[in-house]
Design a protein around this motif. Structure first.
Motif, PDB file in Angstrom:
ATOM      1  N   GLN A   1       0.839  -1.195   0.000  1.00 41.61           N
ATOM      2  CA  GLN A   1       0.000   0.000   0.000  1.00 41.61           C
ATOM      3  C   GLN A   1       0.878   1.251   0.000  1.00 41.61           C
ATOM      4  O   GLN A   1       1.972   1.254   0.566  1.00 41.61           O
ATOM      5  CB  GLN A   1      -0.917   0.011   1.227  1.00 41.61           C
ATOM      6  N   PRO A   2       0.404   2.347  -0.630  1.00 37.29           N
ATOM      7  CA  PRO A   2       1.207   3.578  -0.644  1.00 37.29           C
ATOM      8  C   PRO A   2       1.361   4.147   0.761  1.00 37.29           C
ATOM      9  O   PRO A   2       0.478   3.979   1.612  1.00 37.29           O
ATOM     10  CB  PRO A   2       0.399   4.515  -1.546  1.00 37.29           C
ATOM     11  N   VAL A   3       2.483   4.814   0.970  1.00 39.43           N
ATOM     12  CA  VAL A   3       2.751   5.471   2.253  1.00 39.43           C
ATOM     13  C   VAL A   3       2.539   6.971   2.054  1.00 39.43           C
ATOM     14  O   VAL A   3       3.266   7.627   1.303  1.00 39.43           O
ATOM     15  CB  VAL A   3       4.175   5.188   2.753  1.00 39.43           C
ATOM     16  N   PHE A   4       1.525   7.499   2.725  1.00 38.71           N
ATOM     17  CA  PHE A   4       1.190   8.917   2.625  1.00 38.71           C
ATOM     18  C   PHE A   4       0.572   9.356   3.946  1.00 38.71           C
ATOM     19  O   PHE A   4      -0.280   8.640   4.493  1.00 38.71           O
ATOM     20  CB  PHE A   4       0.196   9.160   1.492  1.00 38.71           C
ATOM     21  N   PRO A   5       1.038  10.475   4.493  1.00 36.35           N
ATOM     22  CA  PRO A   5       2.163  11.288   4.024  1.00 36.35           C
ATOM     23  C   PRO A   5       3.494  10.679   4.437  1.00 36.35           C
ATOM     24  O   PRO A   5       3.569   9.894   5.369  1.00 36.35           O
ATOM     25  CB  PRO A   5       1.918  12.630   4.717  1.00 36.35           C
ATOM     26  N   CYS A   6       4.540  11.072   3.724  1.00 33.09           N
ATOM     27  CA  CYS A   6       5.886  10.591   4.042  1.00 33.09           C
ATOM     28  C   CYS A   6       6.890  11.611   3.511  1.00 33.09           C
ATOM     29  O   CYS A   6       6.785  12.045   2.356  1.00 33.09           O
ATOM     30  CB  CYS A   6       6.129   9.218   3.425  1.00 33.09           C
ATOM     31  N   THR A   7       7.841  11.993   4.348  1.00 35.62           N
ATOM     32  CA  THR A   7       8.914  12.886   3.928  1.00 35.62           C
ATOM     33  C   THR A   7      10.076  12.053   3.414  1.00 35.62           C
ATOM     34  O   THR A   7      10.525  11.117   4.081  1.00 35.62           O
ATOM     35  CB  THR A   7       9.386  13.780   5.083  1.00 35.62           C
ATOM     36  N   VAL A   8      10.561  12.382   2.231  1.00 38.97           N
ATOM     37  CA  VAL A   8      11.685  11.685   1.604  1.00 38.97           C
ATOM     38  C   VAL A   8      12.882  12.627   1.625  1.00 38.97           C
ATOM     39  O   VAL A   8      12.855  13.694   0.994  1.00 38.97           O
ATOM     40  CB  VAL A   8      11.345  11.276   0.160  1.00 38.97           C
ATOM     41  N   SER A   9      13.929  12.256   2.352  1.00 42.85           N
ATOM     42  CA  SER A   9      15.147  13.072   2.439  1.00 42.85           C
ATOM     43  C   SER A   9      16.213  12.464   1.549  1.00 42.85           C
ATOM     44  O   SER A   9      16.521  11.270   1.646  1.00 42.85           O
ATOM     45  CB  SER A   9      15.656  13.134   3.877  1.00 42.85           C
ATOM     46  N   LEU A  10      16.768  13.289   0.660  1.00 47.41           N
ATOM     47  CA  LEU A  10      17.825  12.874  -0.262  1.00 47.41           C
ATOM     48  C   LEU A  10      19.093  13.649   0.058  1.00 47.41           C
ATOM     49  O   LEU A  10      19.044  14.857   0.326  1.00 47.41           O
ATOM     50  CB  LEU A  10      17.402  13.138  -1.709  1.00 47.41           C
ATOM     51  N   TYR A  11      20.246  12.992  -0.016  1.00 44.89           N
ATOM     52  CA  TYR A  11      21.503  13.686   0.265  1.00 44.89           C
ATOM     53  C   TYR A  11      22.665  12.865  -0.283  1.00 44.89           C
ATOM     54  O   TYR A  11      22.523  11.682  -0.650  1.00 44.89           O
ATOM     55  CB  TYR A  11      21.671  13.935   1.760  1.00 44.89           C
ATOM     56  N   ASP A  12      23.832  13.515  -0.360  1.00 45.21           N
ATOM     57  CA  ASP A  12      25.050  12.814  -0.776  1.00 45.21           C
ATOM     58  C   ASP A  12      26.199  13.245   0.122  1.00 45.21           C
ATOM     59  O   ASP A  12      25.998  13.971   1.097  1.00 45.21           O
ATOM     60  CB  ASP A  12      25.351  13.063  -2.264  1.00 45.21           C
ATOM     61  N   ASN A  13      27.392  12.822  -0.209  1.00 45.05           N
ATOM     62  CA  ASN A  13      28.563  13.127   0.610  1.00 45.05           C
ATOM     63  C   ASN A  13      29.201  14.460   0.254  1.00 45.05           C
ATOM     64  O   ASN A  13      30.184  14.857   0.877  1.00 45.05           O
ATOM     65  CB  ASN A  13      29.618  12.020   0.459  1.00 45.05           C
ATOM     66  N   GLN A  14      28.664  15.144  -0.753  1.00 46.51           N
ATOM     67  CA  GLN A  14      29.243  16.427  -1.173  1.00 46.51           C
ATOM     68  C   GLN A  14      28.444  17.628  -0.687  1.00 46.51           C
ATOM     69  O   GLN A  14      28.652  18.741  -1.146  1.00 46.51           O
ATOM     70  CB  GLN A  14      29.346  16.482  -2.708  1.00 46.51           C
ATOM     71  N   GLY A  15      27.522  17.423   0.230  1.00 45.60           N
ATOM     72  CA  GLY A  15      26.803  18.557   0.799  1.00 45.60           C
ATOM     73  C   GLY A  15      25.451  18.832   0.193  1.00 45.60           C
ATOM     74  O   GLY A  15      24.836  19.865   0.485  1.00 45.60           O
ATOM     75  N   PHE A  16      24.964  17.943  -0.660  1.00 43.73           N
ATOM     76  CA  PHE A  16      23.616  18.121  -1.216  1.00 43.73           C
ATOM     77  C   PHE A  16      22.573  17.629  -0.217  1.00 43.73           C
ATOM     78  O   PHE A  16      22.730  16.573   0.392  1.00 43.73           O
ATOM     79  CB  PHE A  16      23.478  17.346  -2.530  1.00 43.73           C
ATOM     80  N   ARG A  17      21.492  18.411  -0.073  1.00 43.26           N
ATOM     81  CA  ARG A  17      20.370  18.050   0.782  1.00 43.26           C
ATOM     82  C   ARG A  17      19.078  18.472   0.105  1.00 43.26           C
ATOM     83  O   ARG A  17      18.976  19.561  -0.459  1.00 43.26           O
ATOM     84  CB  ARG A  17      20.455  18.750   2.154  1.00 43.26           C
ATOM     85  N   MET A  18      18.067  17.584   0.168  1.00 42.90           N
ATOM     86  CA  MET A  18      16.776  17.929  -0.421  1.00 42.90           C
ATOM     87  C   MET A  18      15.703  17.094   0.241  1.00 42.90           C
ATOM     88  O   MET A  18      15.948  15.954   0.661  1.00 42.90           O
ATOM     89  CB  MET A  18      16.772  17.680  -1.923  1.00 42.90           C
ATOM     90  N   ARG A  19      14.513  17.672   0.327  1.00 44.65           N
ATOM     91  CA  ARG A  19      13.356  16.954   0.860  1.00 44.65           C
ATOM     92  C   ARG A  19      12.224  16.979  -0.150  1.00 44.65           C
ATOM     93  O   ARG A  19      11.992  17.992  -0.812  1.00 44.65           O
ATOM     94  CB  ARG A  19      12.893  17.565   2.175  1.00 44.65           C
ATOM     95  N   ALA A  20      11.541  15.853  -0.243  1.00 46.73           N
ATOM     96  CA  ALA A  20      10.340  15.754  -1.062  1.00 46.73           C
ATOM     97  C   ALA A  20       9.258  15.100  -0.216  1.00 46.73           C
ATOM     98  O   ALA A  20       9.512  14.643   0.903  1.00 46.73           O
ATOM     99  CB  ALA A  20      10.609  14.947  -2.325  1.00 46.73           C
TER     100      ALA A  20
END
Length: 824
Positions: free
Chosen positions: A544-563
């Motif tokens: 089943q879909p998960v809603f609501p859910c915060t998706v955090s994306l990042y890497d080792n070079q300092g990138f950060r983003m949330r969806a």
């Protein structure tokens, strides 16, 4: 660093509610579609303000009348809706995800309650306030349901889930003897965020949830809906108003009792440095709560809300604005610097001197302001010149560089702030020393041209650029460069080392780009964000879909983003680096939280990525809870034994679903689920269940009545330890400590300490107390009350619903004696 207003906003929006409850009283006034006029005296009958104590019974103000009062023109302009019509839309559902119509939804910023339609949907017209671009708190309620809260972002789908609720009782009692108060009235309110440009002067606004609550009965009881996200404003004739409520599952500080104090006056005074009374000044606290206006002698009456603790006090008369910071934050006023009769010196004086521009234009191109310097949360300027420049009082600099600040924010530590008038960029912040005159010299600065590259290049257009200087004071380290235009941001910088970061316009993608080493000459530097992509994906649990859910994306070079996922569990993120990423999830459903929030890899170059959360299932059937208050049942989730204790759970604790005749099934990530009652005389069976992936576990909770056994040390104060063993009569070995439910202390009267306290099965229990008995946090040289050979052994009868206390006395010879007593 921009922590002054950030910290103040946290106190205003998040921490203030708890602080006010601890203060023991407040007098909320109803919201209007704007903020109050900062120039209006606090003691006046203002819609957003609080009348003085002399203004009526308990200093109260009618909410309906307050709601009808107009907002000030300045505040109304600040709170005008955005052109083009920005809206926040969402849906309210019940535990079975069915729409809830007729529910009230309130934004802490906009304030006006709105009703959900037949599909449970709502739409709130947003005010154009930069401070709340990141989001705002929403509170929702409907008759027969709990009050719920969620943090909502404008661009994310918003889902609020309400639980069925039979309500609970709050007891209204007199402070001291806790005698019940009949006929007390309660109104459900939520605290609103400040709207005006000058948040330090804006008084607290309260928004009333449209619910009709009956007056307290002869036992002082008022039935209210559950929920930790609102407070009750309680008033009764002859008493000061107070705030209280039913706090959430994990907050044990509030036990459902609101204590009202009989009317009493507490006055403090304010004088200038020459001991002249500081008359006609508005006095308030950083929590936004007004106190009143000083009289001709400089005195002001402190209302109930201000008699607890505070972290700063503001005193304002026209342009003379003073901040007082206590040595100990949240000092109790009855025992600390604001005891009755206290006089506070407002050491506000003109700040004058001369500004040397060092070749950076004419002095008249600049203007100055002063700010109070606070040492809490790191040194910070109040108001903050970066985020709250409009709250400062700016004065021009003469052509010859002379300046004189008659007005402005000051404190025992004050800084002077210089900014360029053309672009309002701050170029100097310097703490003052002594009474002046002050010589200010602008540091050398040259043009820094920052070029930003990306593929596609349009993603960096309009991006915000942030610089942080390594060797600067906290309150002077943060610099905002102009937004990127045609790939370039140009700014004048002093020589030094700066950390550079960028936030893409209209997105939640930020990049830490490394350092800029600015020489004493014009300088250009290029920052390449590389190839950026749009990553789409889905999050599912148990198919089943998960809603609501915060998706955090990042890497080792300092990138950060949330969806954020939508109702179908889908998410989309534009501006994501093409390389390998890591991903973390934060589901809105606490049952789906995973221990430690594990990282998941996202392969380089992919544009579609599916995430599956492993789950098992708990199927709750009808519970046999007897007299146990279901609202006091708590759920705790721990890692499975093989996972170890190093992994914990983030976010709020899960809530037990509403249990009826039909089974209720919930998805649960693999974990050890424990059930307990926030009640000293009951346990639940089963106490715990191991949930594993793919398995279905049926749970039928049943309450089991217990008694309470306390072993206490008579005639002593403080905390002590000894070896205490408890065993069922005739049982060997003694019951292990982890087999007994340790309870929080509720019987600390007289300061006589506990050795142990356990909830036990009714029956005869053997108790053994052995020395040495020493202070709990003693060193090796601490003197023992009783030596190692001191022993007392006896029995105690534990009865259902009663407290059995074994009192231990230390005799003159060092031996131990014991006595057992029972109480209900």
């Amino acid at each position: 660093m921009r922590n002054a207003v950030i910290a103040l906003t946290l106190v205003l929006v998040l921490g203030a509610l708890v602080a006010v409850l601890l203060l023991g009283g407040a007098d909320p006034s109803a919201p209007a579609p704007g903020a109050e006029d900062p120039a209006a005296p606090v003691g006046a009958a203002s819609a957003q303000g609080r009348p003085s104590q002399a203004g009526g019974a308990g200093g109260r103000q009618d909410l309906a009348a307050a709601a009808a009062a107009p907002a000030s023109p300045a505040a109304a302009a600040a709170a005008a809706p955005a052109e083009g019509g920005r809206f926040l839309e969402g849906q309210v559902v019940d535990e079975q995800d069915q729409p809830v119509s007729g529910a009230w939804v309130i934004s802490g910023v906009e304030g006006e309650p709105v009703l959900t339609d037949a599909d449970g949907r709502f739409r709130i017209a947003l005010l154009d306030l930069r401070t709340y671009r990141g989001g705002r708190n929403l509170v929702a309620w409907r008759e027969g349901m709990e009050v719920a809260q969620t943090w909502a972002r404008e661009d994310d789908p918003v889902l609020i889930r309400l639980r069925a609720d039979a309500g609970a009782e709050v007891q209204v009692a007199r402070y001291g003897d806790q005698a019940p108060i009949a006929g007390a009235r309660a109104r459900a309110v939520v605290r609103a965020e400040p709207l005006g440009a000058d948040a330090l002067l804006e008084q607290t606004r309260w928004i009333e949830i449209p619910m009709a609550l009956k007056a307290s009965d002869v036992d002082g009881a008022i039935r209210v809906p559950r929920g930790q996200d609102y407070v009750l404003w309680v008033s009764a004739e002859g008493y000061d108003d107070a705030l209280g409520g039913l706090w959430g599952a994990d907050d044990e500080r509030f036990d459902g009792v609101v204590l009202l104090r009989p009317h009493a006056l507490l006055r403090i005074g304010f004088v200038l440095a020459d001991q002249t009374p500081f008359a006609g000044a508005q006095v308030g606290f950083a929590t936004g709560d007004p106190v009143g206006t000083t009289d001709a002698g400089g005195w002001v009456v402190i209302p109930p809300l201000a008699r607890g603790g505070y972290w700063s006090l503001r005193v304002v008369r026209d342009g003379l604005r003073w901040m007082e910071f206590p040595d100990e934050p949240e000092t109790e006023m009855a025992d600390g610097p604001l005891a009755p009769g206290t006089r506070i010196v407002v050491n506000h004086y003109p700040r004058e001197g001369r500004l040397e521009t060092a070749g950076r234009g004419a002095p008249a191109d600049y203007e100055l302001a002063s700010a109070a310097l606070n040492e809490d949360w790191g040194e910070s300027a109040i108001p903050d010149p970066t985020d709250a420049a409009e709250q400062l009082l700016w004065a021009p600099v003469a052509e010859d560089g002379a300046f004189r600040l008659e007005q402005g924010w000051q404190s025992e530590r004050t800084i002077l702030i210089v900014r360029r008038r053309s672009d309002q960029r701050v170029v100097l912040q310097q703490e003052t020393a002594g009474y002046g005159p002050y010589d200010l010299t602008l540091p050398q600065a040259d043009v820094a041209t920052l070029r930003f590259l990306s593929q596609p290049p349009e993603l960096v257009e309009g991006a915000e650029v942030q610089l942080s200087r390594e060797d600067a004071q906290d309150w002077a380290s943060w610099i905002e460069a102009p937004p990127v235009q045609a790939g370039v941001s140009v700014i004048a910088l002093e020589p030094g080392v700066y950390d550079v970061s960028i936030t893409l316009a209209g997105r939640r993608a930020s990049f830490e780009l490394g350092q800029l080493r600015m020489p004493p000459a014009p300088h250009e530097q290029e920052f390449d964000l590389g190839l950026l992509r749009t990553l789409r994906g889905s999050v599912q649990a148990g198919g089943q879909p998960v809603f609501p859910c915060t998706v955090s994306l990042y890497d080792n070079q300092g990138f950060r983003m949330r969806a954020a996922t939508d109702a179908g569990g889908r998410f989309s993120a534009t501006g994501v680096p093409a390389g390998e990423l890591r991903l973390r999830l934060r589901p809105g459903d606490p049952w789906l939280t995973e221990p430690g929030r594990p990282e998941r890899p996202v392969p380089a170059g992919v544009e579609e990525h599916a995430v599956r959360i492993p789950v098992g299932f708990l199927q709750f059937t009808a519970a046999e809870l007897g007299e146990v208050d279901r609202g006091r049942i708590r759920v705790q989730r721990l890692p499975l034994p093989e996972a170890g204790r190093s992994s914990n759970y983030w976010g709020e604790a899960p809530r037990l679903p509403s249990l009826g005749a039909a089974p209720v099934t919930v998805r649960v990530t693999p974990s050890l689920v424990r059930f307990h009652v926030q009640d000293d005389f009951h346990s639940l069976v089963p106490e715990q269940v191991e949930v594993r992936e793919g398995q279905v576990h049926t749970v039928s909770l049943a309450a089991h009545e217990l008694g309470l056994l306390c072993v206490r040390l008579r005639g002593q104060r403080g905390w002590f330890r000894a070896q205490v063993d408890v065993a069922a009569s005739g049982a060997t070995p003694p019951l292990a400590a982890d087999q007994m439910q340790a309870l929080r202390s509720r019987w600390e009267s007289g300061g006589q300490p506990f050795l142990v306290r356990y909830a036990l099965e009714p029956g005869q229990w053997g108790v053994s107390v052995r020395g040495p008995i020493v202070p709990q946090w003693s060193g090796e040289e601490s003197e023992a009350l009783a030596g190692e050979d001191a022993v007392w052994e006896g029995t105690a009868l534990v009865r259902k619903g009663q407290v059995t206390t074994v009192w231990i006395d230390v005799q003159d010879g060092g031996g131990l004696a014991g006595e057992t007593e029972h109480e209900r």
